[in-house]
Design a protein around this motif. Sequence first.
Motif, PDB file in Angstrom:
ATOM      1  N   UNK A   1       0.861  -1.169   0.000  1.00  0.00           N
ATOM      2  CA  UNK A   1       0.000   0.000   0.000  1.00  0.00           C
ATOM      3  C   UNK A   1       0.903   1.227   0.000  1.00  0.00           C
ATOM      4  N   UNK A   2       0.936   1.946  -1.135  1.00  0.00           N
ATOM      5  CA  UNK A   2       1.889   3.049  -1.292  1.00  0.00           C
ATOM      6  C   UNK A   2       1.312   4.415  -0.938  1.00  0.00           C
ATOM      7  N   UNK A   3       0.013   4.642  -1.292  1.00  0.00           N
ATOM      8  CA  UNK A   3      -0.613   5.949  -1.026  1.00  0.00           C
ATOM      9  C   UNK A   3      -2.054   5.720  -0.594  1.00  0.00           C
ATOM     10  N   UNK A   4      -2.549   6.600   0.255  1.00  0.00           N
ATOM     11  CA  UNK A   4      -3.946   6.491   0.678  1.00  0.00           C
ATOM     12  C   UNK A   4      -4.863   6.907  -0.469  1.00  0.00           C
ATOM     13  N   UNK A   5      -6.116   6.419  -0.404  1.00  0.00           N
ATOM     14  CA  UNK A   5      -7.136   6.762  -1.404  1.00  0.00           C
ATOM     15  C   UNK A   5      -8.255   7.504  -0.685  1.00  0.00           C
ATOM     16  N   UNK A   6      -8.353   8.818  -0.856  1.00  0.00           N
ATOM     17  CA  UNK A   6      -9.429   9.578  -0.201  1.00  0.00           C
ATOM     18  C   UNK A   6     -10.717   9.506  -1.025  1.00  0.00           C
ATOM     19  N   UNK A   7     -11.854   9.906  -0.435  1.00  0.00           N
ATOM     20  CA  UNK A   7     -13.118   9.934  -1.186  1.00  0.00           C
ATOM     21  C   UNK A   7     -13.019  10.848  -2.405  1.00  0.00           C
ATOM     22  N   UNK A   8     -13.741  10.480  -3.455  1.00  0.00           N
ATOM     23  CA  UNK A   8     -13.756  11.299  -4.662  1.00  0.00           C
ATOM     24  C   UNK A   8     -12.649  10.968  -5.648  1.00  0.00           C
ATOM     25  N   UNK A   9     -11.810   9.992  -5.336  1.00  0.00           N
ATOM     26  CA  UNK A   9     -10.709   9.621  -6.239  1.00  0.00           C
ATOM     27  C   UNK A   9     -11.214   8.698  -7.335  1.00  0.00           C
ATOM     28  N   UNK A  10     -10.786   8.953  -8.549  1.00  0.00           N
ATOM     29  CA  UNK A  10     -11.027   8.010  -9.646  1.00  0.00           C
ATOM     30  C   UNK A  10      -9.744   7.200  -9.825  1.00  0.00           C
ATOM     31  N   UNK A  11      -9.848   5.897  -9.594  1.00  0.00           N
ATOM     32  CA  UNK A  11      -8.668   5.043  -9.658  1.00  0.00           C
ATOM     33  C   UNK A  11      -8.794   4.061 -10.813  1.00  0.00           C
ATOM     34  N   UNK A  12      -7.645   3.658 -11.328  1.00  0.00           N
ATOM     35  CA  UNK A  12      -7.585   2.604 -12.339  1.00  0.00           C
ATOM     36  C   UNK A  12      -7.197   1.308 -11.653  1.00  0.00           C
ATOM     37  N   UNK A  13      -8.025   0.308 -11.834  1.00  0.00           N
ATOM     38  CA  UNK A  13      -7.753  -1.024 -11.283  1.00  0.00           C
ATOM     39  C   UNK A  13      -7.324  -1.927 -12.425  1.00  0.00           C
ATOM     40  N   UNK A  14      -6.086  -2.398 -12.367  1.00  0.00           N
ATOM     41  CA  UNK A  14      -5.584  -3.341 -13.372  1.00  0.00           C
ATOM     42  C   UNK A  14      -5.554  -4.737 -12.761  1.00  0.00           C
ATOM     43  N   UNK A  15      -6.155  -5.688 -13.466  1.00  0.00           N
ATOM     44  CA  UNK A  15      -6.222  -7.068 -13.003  1.00  0.00           C
ATOM     45  C   UNK A  15      -5.635  -7.987 -14.058  1.00  0.00           C
ATOM     46  N   UNK A  16      -4.813  -8.931 -13.630  1.00  0.00           N
ATOM     47  CA  UNK A  16      -4.261  -9.953 -14.520  1.00  0.00           C
ATOM     48  C   UNK A  16      -4.437 -11.310 -13.857  1.00  0.00           C
ATOM     49  N   UNK A  17      -4.951 -12.267 -14.601  1.00  0.00           N
ATOM     50  CA  UNK A  17      -5.229 -13.586 -14.029  1.00  0.00           C
ATOM     51  C   UNK A  17      -4.401 -14.641 -14.743  1.00  0.00           C
ATOM     52  N   UNK A  18      -3.740 -15.490 -13.960  1.00  0.00           N
ATOM     53  CA  UNK A  18      -2.981 -16.621 -14.489  1.00  0.00           C
ATOM     54  C   UNK A  18      -3.685 -17.905 -14.055  1.00  0.00           C
ATOM     55  N   UNK A  19      -4.506 -18.502 -14.966  1.00  0.00           N
ATOM     56  CA  UNK A  19      -5.316 -19.665 -14.572  1.00  0.00           C
ATOM     57  C   UNK A  19      -4.490 -20.853 -14.091  1.00  0.00           C
ATOM     58  N   UNK A  20      -3.319 -21.071 -14.713  1.00  0.00           N
ATOM     59  CA  UNK A  20      -2.525 -22.240 -14.342  1.00  0.00           C
ATOM     60  C   UNK A  20      -2.004 -22.152 -12.910  1.00  0.00           C
ATOM     61  N   UNK A  21      -1.902 -20.934 -12.366  1.00  0.00           N
ATOM     62  CA  UNK A  21      -1.407 -20.752 -11.002  1.00  0.00           C
ATOM     63  C   UNK A  21      -2.493 -20.259 -10.041  1.00  0.00           C
ATOM     64  N   UNK A  22      -3.695 -20.006 -10.570  1.00  0.00           N
ATOM     65  CA  UNK A  22      -4.755 -19.480  -9.728  1.00  0.00           C
ATOM     66  C   UNK A  22      -4.408 -18.135  -9.126  1.00  0.00           C
ATOM     67  N   UNK A  23      -3.652 -17.323  -9.857  1.00  0.00           N
ATOM     68  CA  UNK A  23      -3.121 -16.074  -9.312  1.00  0.00           C
ATOM     69  C   UNK A  23      -3.786 -14.865  -9.960  1.00  0.00           C
TER      70      UNK A  23
END
Length: 567
Positions: free
Chosen positions: A522-544
Amino acid sequence: MSDFLPLDRLLNQRRPDHFVIATRADQAIHFDQFEQLISAWHTAFLQSPGQRFAMYFADSIDFAAALLAAWHAGKCVYLPGDNLPATCQRLATGVDAFVGDFPVAETLQAASVASITEHLPTWATLDRQAEALVVYTSGSSGEPSAIPKKLSQLFDEVEALASLFDPTVGESQILATVSHQHIYGLLFHILWPLASGRPFSAQRLAFPEDIAAALASHQQCVLIASPAHLKRLPDNLPWATGKSHVRAVFSSGGPLPAEALPECRQLLGQAPIEIYGSSETGGIAWRQRQVDGATQWQPLPNVEFAITDDMLSVNSPHLADTGWFQTSDRVRATPDGFELLGRADRIVKIEEKRVSLSALEQALQASGWVDEARVCLLPGHRTVLAVAAVPSPQAWALHDAEGKRSLNQTLRRILAAEVESSVLPRRWRYVWALPQNSQGKVRDNAIQALFDPRRPSARLLHQENELVRLQLDISAGLPYFDGHFPIAPILPGVAQIELAILFGRELFPLPGSFLGMEAIKFQQVIPPGTKVTLELAFKPDRGMLTFKLQSDQGSHASGRILFGDRT
């Protein structure tokens, strides 16, 4: 049907030892290997005192072996659609044991194959009248209902499918995007191939990339799919090679939009054969829309239908009882079948006024502002209508230029021509796609979950293979901020991880059990009103599942979340 072997006699009449039953990672599984696996499970079932067994396997070969073993041991199999903890909790009071990939402390284990190789059972013919399967359906309400099935219902439907479609399918490998944990996938991906002597694949094709690759690698194949996949086929994948290998494409579990047909014909070489039915009725009818505008359904072999006051009734061997079953579908008779007109049971009362949810959805979709829409009831102190919609490009443009409120008002004006103002929808949620289960069905409980106050508004920015990026609106109204902290509220770290899992489950076929986390930062706090980008990557072979949260202020959080099946 020269290779057809009735399922009640599959084991005592046998296929040759080296007959290919299925494939796993391009490795053939022969009948003698399959029979040994069945025998190992058969021994385990005979040694268990229970009668009712919940069964869930990701691997279709393991599933088919355990299923046949249970039936030959005289057991009844309960078939849930998933293996999530809440499902396990519901099942626990109704079954004697769990079998397969369940996140529970104890599951029934197969005997060692080596211990039974020299002592294979003498297989008896299965009792077709045995009530040996329980499937679940939630209809539109979302609450699972148990539906018992006799083996005769399943086996008669398999014979009907074989008599109608075997000449078309030929000697093909069976591939599937749908789960065998539902009645459609069970019949088309497991039971019909077993009876007709056609190899089926062990793993489900979860992504379009998997489908394109699988079609290209098999000389003759059949794709068992659902609208969830067929209406989202990206044209930038290498379909050309596999298109010539496809003997047939089947679709069921929900309506396939007419808009999906041109891409199916172009990328897969043909229009899908659509199957209409339900968990209660089994298969009822089929159609293949090779030309635009075709709407007629033809009954499956041995299925009779009648129409009374626009309502469809059916009588067939796929039903639990001899006699007529009235569906909740409105139909219109055609020269050789019928045309579906929509569900009659989607009439609700709001403020003592009758409202057709289907009519509202049709009005929204006909407006040009909405590509897809689902209207549902939101329970509470006062029941209100809510709309989850996939906006068209012009609607997104209005949303971005003038805000969500302006788009809400535009759509409310459209619906004002359909219903009185007192019953107009009061809640709106705009999404990139309506949530569907593995059978392509949109459930009201999944739509209602979109309105959970803990779920922020989200916009899909990018999706490619197993990587997605979303924009989340971390508004001050999210309950995560309550008490954290009164003077300077920030989004808790545990909430950030919860959001990663929430959207990860919406976008990827994550395994049922949470196993742990790695490299959480956790590098920086997220205050109300923030628009954040959530990047997700899934590796099925590792369930990660890997996640990153970023905004104009920089990086906020990142880490890896592990999922799998507890053993």
